[in-house]
Scaffold this active site. Sequence first.
Site, PDB file in Angstrom:
ATOM      1  N   ARG A  66      29.904  34.958  35.392  1.00 28.64           N
ATOM      2  CA  ARG A  66      30.396  33.767  34.700  1.00 28.64           C
ATOM      3  C   ARG A  66      29.784  32.527  35.342  1.00 28.64           C
ATOM      4  NH1 ARG A  66      34.827  32.044  35.719  1.00 28.64           N
ATOM      5  NH2 ARG A  66      35.635  33.404  37.341  1.00 28.64           N
ATOM      6  N   TYR A  99      26.138  37.998  29.618  1.00 29.18           N
ATOM      7  CA  TYR A  99      26.943  38.689  30.628  1.00 29.18           C
ATOM      8  C   TYR A  99      28.435  38.399  30.517  1.00 29.18           C
ATOM      9  CZ  TYR A  99      27.699  41.174  34.987  1.00 29.18           C
ATOM     10  OH  TYR A  99      28.090  42.106  35.909  1.00 29.18           O
ATOM     11  N   LYS A 156      37.867  35.793  28.689  1.00 29.04           N
ATOM     12  CA  LYS A 156      38.254  34.550  29.361  1.00 29.04           C
ATOM     13  C   LYS A 156      38.293  33.376  28.374  1.00 29.04           C
ATOM     14  CE  LYS A 156      38.389  36.600  33.365  1.00 29.04           C
ATOM     15  NZ  LYS A 156      39.664  36.849  34.050  1.00 29.04           N
ATOM     16  N   HIS A 186      46.475  34.491  33.651  1.00 30.30           N
ATOM     17  CA  HIS A 186      45.512  35.336  34.361  1.00 30.30           C
ATOM     18  C   HIS A 186      46.315  36.278  35.261  1.00 30.30           C
ATOM     19  CE1 HIS A 186      41.712  35.372  37.141  1.00 30.30           C
ATOM     20  NE2 HIS A 186      41.697  36.369  36.281  1.00 30.30           N
ATOM     21  N   SER A 218      40.382  35.470  40.903  1.00 32.04           N
ATOM     22  CA  SER A 218      39.363  36.459  40.540  1.00 32.04           C
ATOM     23  C   SER A 218      38.934  37.246  41.777  1.00 32.04           C
ATOM     24  CB  SER A 218      38.137  35.753  39.951  1.00 32.04           C
ATOM     25  OG  SER A 218      38.526  35.011  38.826  1.00 32.04           O
ATOM     26  N   CYS A 276      40.459  39.361  43.650  1.00 35.91           N
ATOM     27  CA  CYS A 276      41.424  39.437  44.773  1.00 35.91           C
ATOM     28  C   CYS A 276      42.275  40.696  44.678  1.00 35.91           C
ATOM     29  CB  CYS A 276      42.329  38.213  44.790  1.00 35.91           C
ATOM     30  SG  CYS A 276      41.738  36.923  45.880  1.00 35.91           S
ATOM     31  N   ASP A 313      44.331  42.145  34.057  1.00 36.53           N
ATOM     32  CA  ASP A 313      43.689  40.825  34.186  1.00 36.53           C
ATOM     33  C   ASP A 313      44.399  39.701  33.434  1.00 36.53           C
ATOM     34  OD1 ASP A 313      41.536  39.284  35.279  1.00 36.53           O
ATOM     35  OD2 ASP A 313      40.604  39.248  33.300  1.00 36.53           O
ATOM     36  N   ARG A 351      29.727  45.661  37.284  1.00 31.03           N
ATOM     37  CA  ARG A 351      30.978  45.914  36.543  1.00 31.03           C
ATOM     38  C   ARG A 351      30.961  47.263  35.843  1.00 31.03           C
ATOM     39  NH1 ARG A 351      35.125  41.907  36.999  1.00 31.03           N
ATOM     40  NH2 ARG A 351      34.070  40.277  38.173  1.00 31.03           N
TER      41      ARG A 351
HETATM   42  O1  O2Y Z   1      31.466  37.539  35.907  1.00 34.84           O
HETATM   43  C1  O2Y Z   1      32.046  37.884  34.884  1.00 34.84           C
HETATM   44  O2  O2Y Z   1      31.619  37.593  33.783  1.00 34.84           O
HETATM   45  C2  O2Y Z   1      33.262  38.659  34.945  1.00 34.84           C
HETATM   46  S1  O2Y Z   1      34.584  37.711  35.526  1.00 34.84           S
HETATM   47  C3  O2Y Z   1      36.001  38.700  35.402  1.00 34.84           C
HETATM   48  C4  O2Y Z   1      35.930  39.932  34.830  1.00 34.84           C
HETATM   49  C5  O2Y Z   1      37.061  40.707  34.734  1.00 34.84           C
HETATM   50  C6  O2Y Z   1      38.243  40.194  35.187  1.00 34.84           C
HETATM   51  N1  O2Y Z   1      38.309  38.968  35.734  1.00 34.84           N
HETATM   52  C7  O2Y Z   1      37.215  38.237  35.889  1.00 34.84           C
HETATM   53  C8  O2Y Z   1      37.409  36.893  36.553  1.00 34.84           C
HETATM   54  O3  O2Y Z   1      36.475  36.184  36.847  1.00 34.84           O
HETATM   55  O4  O2Y Z   1      38.568  36.544  36.791  1.00 34.84           O
HETATM   56 MN    MN Z   2      40.111  37.818  36.034  1.00 40.85          MN
END
Ligand code: O2Y
Ligand code: MN
Length: 605
Positions: free
Chosen positions: A77, A217, A226, A246, A268, A270, A293, A385
């Site tokens: 992200r 991604y 998200k 979240h 995230s 954790c 999540d 992932r």
């Molecule tokens: O980097 C990403 O695109 C994934 S981020 C993510 C994926 C699953 C659950 N939580 C998260 C997060 O950043 O909180």
């Molecule tokens: Mn998350």
Amino acid sequence: MSVPTTGSPASNPTLATWVEATANHCQPDRIHWCDGSPGEYQEMLRLMVQAGTAIPLDEEKRPGSIFVRSDPGDVARVEDRTFICSASQADAGPTNNWKSPDEMRAIMGQLYAGCMKGRTMYVIPYSMGPVGSPIAGIGVEITDSAYVVANMHTMTRVGTKVLDVLGDSDHFVRGLHSVGAPLKDGQPDSPWPCDPTNKYITHFPDTREIQSYGSGYGGNALLGKKCHALRIASVQARDEGWLAEHMLILKLTNPEGKVHYVTGAFPSACGKTNLAMLIPTVPGWKVETIGDDIAWMKWGPDGRLYAINPEAGFFGVAPGTSMQSNPNALLTARANSIFTNCALTPDGDVWWEQMTEKEPASLMDWIRRPWHPGCGRKASHPNARFTTPARQCPVIAPEWEDPKGVPISAMLFGGRRAGVVPLVCEAFTWQHGVFLGSIMSSETTAAAAGKVGELRFDPFAMLPFCGYHMGDYFAHWLRMGGRTSPEKLPRIYYVNWFRRSPEGGFLWPGYGDNSRVLKWIFERCEGRGEAVQTAIGTLPTPAGIDTAGLDAAPGAMEELLRVDVDGWLANCEQIDTHYARFAEKLPQALREELAGLRQRLQASR
Ligand code: O2Y
Ligand code: MN
């Protein structure tokens, strides 16, 4: 000009008009309306393999699964490219990037012009939550990525059944996504098309729209997760009086068969997935998973908050996941899964750091280089992932798809704190609990930007995901507490699995032993559980936590439950700075909670 189309175009007029306008603008070679069928999923995998995006894994080792490597510039992200485009900047608040909707629409409009040339435009109707559930919500994602379609199949409920529920309503979130890599006639495609230098993840909360460009991604591209289920849904929740959070959701059953449902907000990476699938070390206790999540919570007819997991799969962090840390996650991903940016074994399986005690003798790493132990590089990307169906989880709760949701008894907030924050602390009231959520913080680790050990506030673990002003979000949480009688509200807890001894070691073993803390919380929900009121909240007495068979150093429990008065007073100074960001939008009730905490700490010196 009519574009060759497969699948069944929707009759919904708003949707049909939007799809037609988008096709005219993005100029795809083909349109496909997704029906969500297993055949369609298989076709996406086939297309990815044909394009060189994916490698099928060994059918005996990982049936129905593929291995994908992204572009090295498109691996996570991108918060600095994520925008909340509300009409006024004040509505986005100090924690979000903002651009005016008009300005952003102009930027995106230019990027989208002709961006799908040479590609297929997929139309994905999806439901966040069980189809037709009163807590669920519908979205439609338009994308030019087969990888996104396949992932959305697993992470959401896709297809015709969603359109049937939608009918002619225009009540759906519109998400447009492009990898941003149009193809000229005859130009060969790259295995992971994207635009690494020109990414935008934009949200228009006022019109419930998402526009994403340049990345293929995860959270940037799977718009149900998200972007919809948190950033847009948090705004819907504010407007309609519910919560989009979240949070994991777990089901906790005691040896007598009594059940409480618990949510947990942790920043995230954790350990939310680990906690949601925990195997208790306390005999006779059971944890089952509802979600790992995101939680959407609405009021039930009995005045309690009912939660659903809006997702249908897990998009879990691979490195660190092992039969020791989370066997249930590994078992979930045993088949029908997509593995992104892991390493490939010579016999057609995947591997990542800490998956096995012994490292494989040789691998192909996530950027296609040969790898061997001691070569000085990691084999998988730290944000590698697995995308895997929740229904395959060995401890998925039977009611995980109950359309009416599950009633929540307790909510956990937590961060990573080496000191100050005790193992567990119960809020005095809902308002005090909102205060604890608003001051959630973690110390930065070497992996994060900034100085190691610096305190980072991540209120409610929503810092990257709240679609509006964080001060207004706090006010919304406070208002929610006034919508029912206090005894029907979930109890709120602040937990910290990461407290360290002066020598630097972890004081608490974590993982399955977190069930000991869950047991105390369960007992509190039943009106039991040995506890003592302190300046910071209600804590277990050392005997309140079941430590039978626990491998802890002498004095560890006392230290884990010690109220560090000076540490908390210093923390209050940091909270002053954190709160100052929200200026006049910080609710008075939270100022009063902070003042009350200071007063109680001074009095207890
Ligand atoms: O980097 C990403 O695109 C994934 S981020 C993510 C994926 C699953 C659950 N939580 C998260 C997060 O950043 O909180
Ligand atoms: Mn998350």
